[in-house]
Design a protein around this motif. Structure first.
Motif, short mmCIF file in Angstrom:
data_model
loop_
_atom_site.label_atom_id
_atom_site.label_comp_id
_atom_site.label_asym_id
_atom_site.label_seq_id
_atom_site.Cartn_x
_atom_site.Cartn_y
_atom_site.Cartn_z
N GLU A 1 0.83 -1.21 0.00
CA GLU A 1 0.00 0.00 0.00
C GLU A 1 0.87 1.27 0.00
O GLU A 1 0.43 2.32 -0.44
CB GLU A 1 -0.83 -0.03 1.29
N LEU A 2 2.08 1.15 0.53
CA LEU A 2 2.95 2.33 0.62
C LEU A 2 3.86 2.48 -0.59
O LEU A 2 4.49 3.50 -0.78
CB LEU A 2 3.83 2.21 1.88
N SER A 3 3.92 1.41 -1.42
CA SER A 3 4.90 1.42 -2.50
C SER A 3 4.47 2.33 -3.66
O SER A 3 5.28 2.65 -4.51
CB SER A 3 5.16 0.00 -2.99
N SER A 4 3.19 2.76 -3.70
CA SER A 4 2.78 3.64 -4.80
C SER A 4 3.21 5.09 -4.55
O SER A 4 3.12 5.92 -5.44
CB SER A 4 1.25 3.57 -4.98
N SER A 5 3.68 5.39 -3.33
CA SER A 5 4.10 6.77 -3.05
C SER A 5 5.44 6.77 -2.31
O SER A 5 5.54 7.25 -1.19
CB SER A 5 3.05 7.45 -2.18
N PRO A 6 6.49 6.17 -2.92
CA PRO A 6 7.76 6.05 -2.18
C PRO A 6 8.40 7.41 -1.90
O PRO A 6 8.20 8.36 -2.65
CB PRO A 6 8.65 5.23 -3.12
N LEU A 7 9.14 7.48 -0.81
CA LEU A 7 9.86 8.70 -0.42
C LEU A 7 11.25 8.29 0.05
O LEU A 7 11.46 7.14 0.43
CB LEU A 7 9.14 9.36 0.77
N PRO A 8 12.19 9.23 0.09
CA PRO A 8 13.47 8.89 0.70
C PRO A 8 13.29 8.77 2.20
O PRO A 8 12.40 9.40 2.77
CB PRO A 8 14.36 10.10 0.37
N GLY A 9 14.11 7.95 2.84
CA GLY A 9 13.98 7.87 4.31
C GLY A 9 14.48 6.56 4.88
O GLY A 9 15.41 5.95 4.36
N ILE A 10 13.80 6.16 5.94
CA ILE A 10 14.24 5.00 6.73
C ILE A 10 13.08 4.02 6.87
O ILE A 10 11.96 4.44 7.14
CB ILE A 10 14.68 5.47 8.13
N ALA A 11 13.38 2.74 6.72
CA ALA A 11 12.38 1.72 7.04
C ALA A 11 12.98 0.87 8.14
O ALA A 11 14.15 0.46 8.03
CB ALA A 11 12.07 0.87 5.83
N PHE A 12 12.23 0.62 9.20
CA PHE A 12 12.81 -0.16 10.29
C PHE A 12 11.76 -1.03 10.96
O PHE A 12 10.55 -0.80 10.84
CB PHE A 12 13.48 0.77 11.32
N GLY A 13 12.26 -2.05 11.67
CA GLY A 13 11.36 -2.92 12.41
C GLY A 13 12.06 -3.46 13.64
O GLY A 13 13.21 -3.88 13.57
N ASN A 14 11.38 -3.37 14.77
CA ASN A 14 11.91 -3.96 16.00
C ASN A 14 11.13 -5.24 16.26
O ASN A 14 9.89 -5.21 16.34
CB ASN A 14 11.73 -2.99 17.17
N GLU A 15 11.82 -6.34 16.37
CA GLU A 15 11.19 -7.66 16.59
C GLU A 15 10.11 -7.94 15.55
O GLU A 15 8.99 -8.31 15.89
CB GLU A 15 10.59 -7.73 18.00
N ILE A 16 10.46 -7.74 14.30
CA ILE A 16 9.52 -8.05 13.24
C ILE A 16 9.99 -9.28 12.46
O ILE A 16 9.20 -10.14 12.10
CB ILE A 16 9.28 -6.80 12.34
N LEU A 17 11.31 -9.39 12.26
CA LEU A 17 11.82 -10.50 11.44
C LEU A 17 11.57 -11.85 12.12
O LEU A 17 11.30 -12.85 11.46
CB LEU A 17 13.32 -10.32 11.18
N ASP A 18 11.66 -11.86 13.46
CA ASP A 18 11.46 -13.14 14.16
C ASP A 18 10.00 -13.59 14.07
O ASP A 18 9.70 -14.76 14.33
CB ASP A 18 11.89 -13.02 15.63
N ALA A 19 9.12 -12.65 13.71
CA ALA A 19 7.70 -13.02 13.58
C ALA A 19 7.38 -13.55 12.18
O ALA A 19 6.25 -14.00 11.94
CB ALA A 19 6.83 -11.79 13.91
N LEU A 20 8.34 -13.50 11.25
CA LEU A 20 8.07 -14.02 9.90
C LEU A 20 8.11 -15.56 9.94
O LEU A 20 9.00 -16.15 10.57
CB LEU A 20 9.13 -13.53 8.90
N PRO A 21 7.14 -16.22 9.26
CA PRO A 21 7.10 -17.69 9.29
C PRO A 21 8.41 -18.34 8.83
O PRO A 21 9.15 -17.76 8.03
CB PRO A 21 5.95 -18.01 8.33
N PHE A 22 8.66 -19.54 9.35
CA PHE A 22 9.91 -20.25 9.03
C PHE A 22 9.63 -21.74 8.85
O PHE A 22 8.61 -22.25 9.32
CB PHE A 22 10.95 -20.04 10.15
N HIS A 23 10.56 -22.42 8.16
CA HIS A 23 10.49 -23.88 8.01
C HIS A 23 11.20 -24.51 9.20
O HIS A 23 12.18 -23.96 9.72
CB HIS A 23 11.21 -24.34 6.75
#
Ligand SMILES: C[S@@+](CC[C@H](N)C(=O)[O-])C[C@H]1O[C@@H](n2cnc3c(N)ncnc32)[C@H](O)[C@@H]1O
Length: 362
Positions: free
Chosen positions: A142-164
């Motif tokens: 939803e955000l990719s149609s209006s990209p801007l320069p800046g920072i994207a970050f996540g705290n404790e988000i990667l560990d919530a991604l599904p895994f095998h």
């Protein structure tokens, strides 16, 4: 939730572990994250660095401001927080930015990608009074149609991604699936040969060595990248570089469940009621980033990362309040969050500092 998963298996056969996690964590009504009680904090199931107090956000705000100043002070820029829970961290970041630079704060769009409507509502209520421009999205696309320069970050988000989940049995890797046992309850069962999936792990592991592997980092990073025209990606999470993650002594992997601050290891215990996570293989993340043109420019444990950001404050004597000192210690002490968590910064520069390459075993 248990019944929903058993129905799925009864009609489609055993399911892969990522499919199981998709249901147990993200089912829109029965999944763990759809629960209406709070998962983070004292009354929830686990603490994050945000629960410690506002210092974490204050220090991150300084890093983001530093990026803005070092990149020509763009007149319209974005901070994108991925998975912002109830918006507390965003409040700490926005408040600090406003205190330090009205120009940076006036030109900023604070964006959040959050799949859960309940959390988006909490974020809107909290942030509308303090954010000049707020963009709450249900997905990164939803955000990719209006990209801007800046920072994207996540705290404790990667560990919530599904895994095998995979196991080394009779000298080969097998995938672990979720099926139904003789007594009708959910059970883990041996699935397909997992050799292509586990190619990067190699062989020579002890019999029944069990671990986790993610295949979704590249797709995830691609979606994140499309929300920025250029900028910095920052992820903070628990995990290690690959040699430590896949140490032959770590025979039962890093999968953990969390409920009321108690950690356990059985992912099939009350699906939908417990959080299920696994650590992050930061080497794999860095390799996935390189495939889309982003490279690690910083990688260290959270203690070192935040101490570096805090240095100007410490030197100027701004760290005198006992409350601030206690927060700093909790966030940076190696026996607390400082040693367990790692921070990685990724940019398009293309040159990886030798110490970062060494720590990531690249
Ligand atoms: C462990 S919580 C971390 C919350 C918060 N960042 C903090 O530090 O307190 C994980 C959050 O990520 C969100 N989430 C999970 N998958 C996501 C995705 N693909 N995109 C955005 N948010 C996601 C969940 O809804 C949940 O709020």
């Amino acid at each position: 939730m248990d019944e929903c998963i058993r129905d799925k298996i009864a009609s489609h056969g055993n399911i892969s572990f990522p499919k199981f996690l998709d249901l147990a964590l993200y089912h829109p009504t029965l999944g763990y994250y759809a629960r209406t009680d709070s998962q983070v904090g004292k009354k929830g199931d686990f603490y994050t660095s945000v629960s410690v107090g506002p210092l974490f956000g204050k220090l991150l705000a300084r890093r983001f401001l530093d990026w803005w100043e070092g990149n020509g002070k763009p007149t319209s820029w974005r901070i994108l927080e991925i998975g912002a829970h109830d918006g507390k961290l965003a409040v700490d970041i926005l408040t600090t930015l406003r205190e330090i630079s009205s120009e940076a704060s006036e030109t900023l769009e604070y964006a959040i990608s959050e799949p859960l409507p309940r959390l988006r509502k909490a974020q809107r209520e909290r942030l509308t009074p303090i954010a000049k421009r707020l963009h709450l999205a249900s997905s990164l696309s939803e955000l990719s149609s209006s990209p801007l320069p800046g920072i994207a970050f996540g705290n404790e988000i990667l560990d919530a991604l599904p895994f095998h989940l995979v196991e080394f049995i009779s000298e080969e890797w097998r995938e672990v699936h979720v099926g139904i046992g003789e007594e009708g309850s959910l059970e883990l069962s041996n699935g397909n040969h997992a050799s292509p999936l586990c190619e990067k792990l190699g062989n020579g592991f002890p019999e029944n060595y069990r671990t986790e592997i993610r295949t979704n980092f590249r797709a995830f990073l691609e979606s994140v990248r499309s929300c920025l025209t250029d900028g910095l990606l920052l992820f903070i999470d628990y995990g290690f570089a690959a040699p430590e993650y896949y140490d032959t002594q770590r025979t039962t992997g890093t999968l953990r469940t969390f409920s009321k601050h108690k950690a356990a290891e059985d992912p099939l215990d009350r699906p939908g009621e417990l959080d299920i996570t696994a650590h992050v293989d930061f080497t794999d993340l860095a390799r996935a980033a390189a495939q889309i043109g982003y490279f690690p420019t910083a990688f260290s444990n959270q203690g070192s990362y935040l101490t570096h950001l805090a240095k100007p404050l410490i030197l100027s004597g701004a760290f005198e309040e006992p409350k601030t000192i206690a927060q700093f210690q909790a966030l940076t002490h190696p026996a607390h969050l400082g040693g367990k968590f790692h921070a990685i910064e990724l940019t398009k520069t293309g040159s990886v500092p030798p110490e970062v390459a060494h720590r990531l075993a690249l």
